[in-house]
Design an enzyme around this catalytic site. Structure first.
Site, PDB file in Angstrom:
ATOM      1  N   SER A 172       0.840  -1.201   0.000  1.00 43.59           N
ATOM      2  CA  SER A 172       0.000   0.000   0.000  1.00 43.59           C
ATOM      3  C   SER A 172       0.873   1.248   0.000  1.00 43.59           C
ATOM      4  O   SER A 172       2.086   1.186   0.221  1.00 43.59           O
ATOM      5  CB  SER A 172      -0.899   0.011   1.241  1.00 43.59           C
ATOM      6  N   LYS A 173       0.224   2.379  -0.225  1.00 44.72           N
ATOM      7  CA  LYS A 173       0.929   3.665  -0.168  1.00 44.72           C
ATOM      8  C   LYS A 173       1.546   3.878   1.211  1.00 44.72           C
ATOM      9  O   LYS A 173       2.643   4.420   1.337  1.00 44.72           O
ATOM     10  CB  LYS A 173      -0.038   4.799  -0.497  1.00 44.72           C
TER      11      LYS A 173
END
Length: 503
Positions: free
Chosen positions: A262-263
């Site tokens: 994920s970011k």
């Protein structure tokens, strides 16, 4: 492969393109080019509530930067326009109606409150509510209601959805290019919503209709869509259409190997998860991109090509053309691929070495104000001496500043190691040797200095360490005589004298 291969990359413009999306686009591109096919871009923007201004342009720019531009899509070779789903919404109602008329779909008028009641009731009994064969005749829909009641409700403007009619007691035999044969018991499938009374289709209907109308032959997408495979096969069958071949790509995992990347992982560990820098138009938050971080697109493509696929050989360095020739969907792994931020740096280092010194010099010069008046050919010569130790262009200054600017201080630890009692007198003698030396080449300078050291039986370290310290400011860098030749005799002598002033 006899059929004309057509694949599509169909992102939603709800924000920047994640690295996982880039990998999906890349594998579609490689498969298309491998089979002389067409790589289509379709923008799935039916969810207007989540639409983000600028996201579509970002997707296109990202594909272009990576060197995998689409062949057909918005504004380009539009064979089956339009290529934005929001502009295609007039197409879907007729297909939803066709499913109704064929008994493959039905109207459902259940309110959100009614469905919530059923979910809670099932949960209280330790069960999961599924809207399908076992309860649809008891719920509020066109199966349980009379034809007249259904017509009255629609005419009155009651909210409804159109659900797919999933059969009972059947076994679906599905095939996935990557995952092989899959069997699904239809009794566990729910009757998915395909169309809403606001005139908008759900992803499932729009996706199938668009793929059919755009003559997509192979659907290559992330494994998060694997649970939808049974429904999609059934919808194709309901329309009497030939289904494309499917291949579901493995997840890209966190660097730890646990969970989807994920970011937040990138923010926490200090690496980008987007190809280009992204500025959120609402919050103003800026997310870093691989381009701006100094990565070469060739490095990113090579790295992503190995996330979930391998050629079955020891070779790791592949150009885009080589990836295209070697790529086979059958060699894509089923299990998740761990994202290794150090590995992409390794690839970037390799592609750094393949860049011409002149190209790198041009980029380096624009990045440092100190280089504005420096001749580019000189910068290119410097880069040729130091790029082997660099991973990014941003590394160049730390590795080469002494080629352009004299050191203004000398590393304390290095000074203690290099400077002895006789260093000052040796450096004064060295100045006279350099003054008399031929500076037409590195070799003539080297011969003069080394000849003097040998003739006078001086330990090499007693001269070479303080000489390097004088030129660089610390005990590292390329060959000393390369540095002397590049900066010239006069500057070399000036730096030796500067060091002597501190002794």
């Amino acid at each position: 492969m006899t059929k004309n291969v057509r694949v599509r990359f169909a992102p939603s413009p709800t924000g920047p393109l994640h690295i996982g999306g880039v990998r999906t686009a890349l594998f579609n591109y490689l498969f298309a080019k491998k089979h002389n096919g067409t790589f289509v871009l379709r923008v799935e923007d039916t969810d207007q509530n989540r639409y983000v201004e600028g996201a579509e342009n970002y997707i296109v720019e990202s594909l272009n930067w990576c060197g995998i531009p689409f062949d057909e899509g918005p504004g380009k070779n539009e064979k089956f326009p339009p290529y934005r789903q929001s502009e295609r919404k007039h197409l879907y109602k007729q297909y939803a109606d066709e499913l109704i008329s064929e008994g493959k779909g039905y109207y459902a008028f259940d309110t959100n409150e009614e469905l919530d009641f059923h979910r809670k009731e099932h949960k209280a009994s330790g069960k999961t509510f599924i809207y399908n064969w076992h309860n649809r005749e008891k719920l509020t829909n066109s199966i349980s209601l009379s034809k007249e009641d259904v017509e009255k409700r629609i005419a009155k403007g009651d909210d409804y959805v159109i659900r797919f009619w999933s059969p009972k007691d059947e076994t679906l035999h599905l095939k996935d290019i990557i995952r092989g044969d899959i069997q699904i018991d239809t009794n566990v499938l729910d009757d998915k919503v395909l169309f809403k009374s606001d005139g908008m289709p759900t992803y499932h209907l729009a996706n199938i209709v668009d793929d059919h109308l755009m003559q997509i032959t192979h659907v290559i997408r992330g494994e998060e869509w694997l649970p939808s495979l049974a429904l999609h096969f059934q919808i194709y069958a309901a329309f009497g259409w030939e289904a494309p071949e499917f291949g579901h790509l493995p997840l890209i995992l966190k660097p730890t190997g646990k969970g989807k990347l994920s970011k937040r992982d990138g923010d926490k560990l200090g690496f980008p998860v987007f190809p280009l820098e992204w500025k959120d138009p609402k919050s103003g938050e800026i997310s870093s991109g691989y381009k701006e971080a100094g990565y070469f697109p060739e490095a990113m493509v090579n790295f992503l090509g190995f996330l979930g696929w391998n050629p079955g050989t020891e070779q790791e360095i592949f150009s885009l053309e080589e990836l295209t020739k070697a790529f086979e969907l059958e060699r894509v792994n089923k299990s998740g691929a761990r994202f290794d931020p150090e590995k992409i740096k390794w690839f970037n280092h390799h592609y750094m070495q393949e860049q011409s010194n002149e190209t790198l010099a041009s980029e380096f010069k624009t990045s440092r104000s100190e280089l504005t008046s420096i001749d580019e050919s000189y910068i290119a010569m410097v880069i040729g001496l130091i790029k082997e130790r660099a991973t990014f262009i941003s590394d160049f200054w730390a590795l080469s500043s002494f080629f352009f600017v004299a050191p203004d201080n000398f590393d304390e630890k290095a000074s203690k190691k290099a400077i002895k009692e006789d260093t000052k007198s040796l450096m004064e003698e060295l100045v006279t040797i350099i003054e008399a030396a031929d500076e037409s080449s590195k070799d003539t300078l080297q011969d003069a200095v080394k000849g003097w050291i040998t003739l006078n039986e001086i330990g090499f370290g007693k001269v070479m360490m303080p000489l390097r310290l004088a030129l660089v400011g610390e005990l590292q860098g390329p060959d000393v005589f390369d540095i002397m030749f590049m900066i010239g005799k006069a500057e070399s002598i000036n730096r030796i004298n500067n060091l002597n002033k501190t002794i």
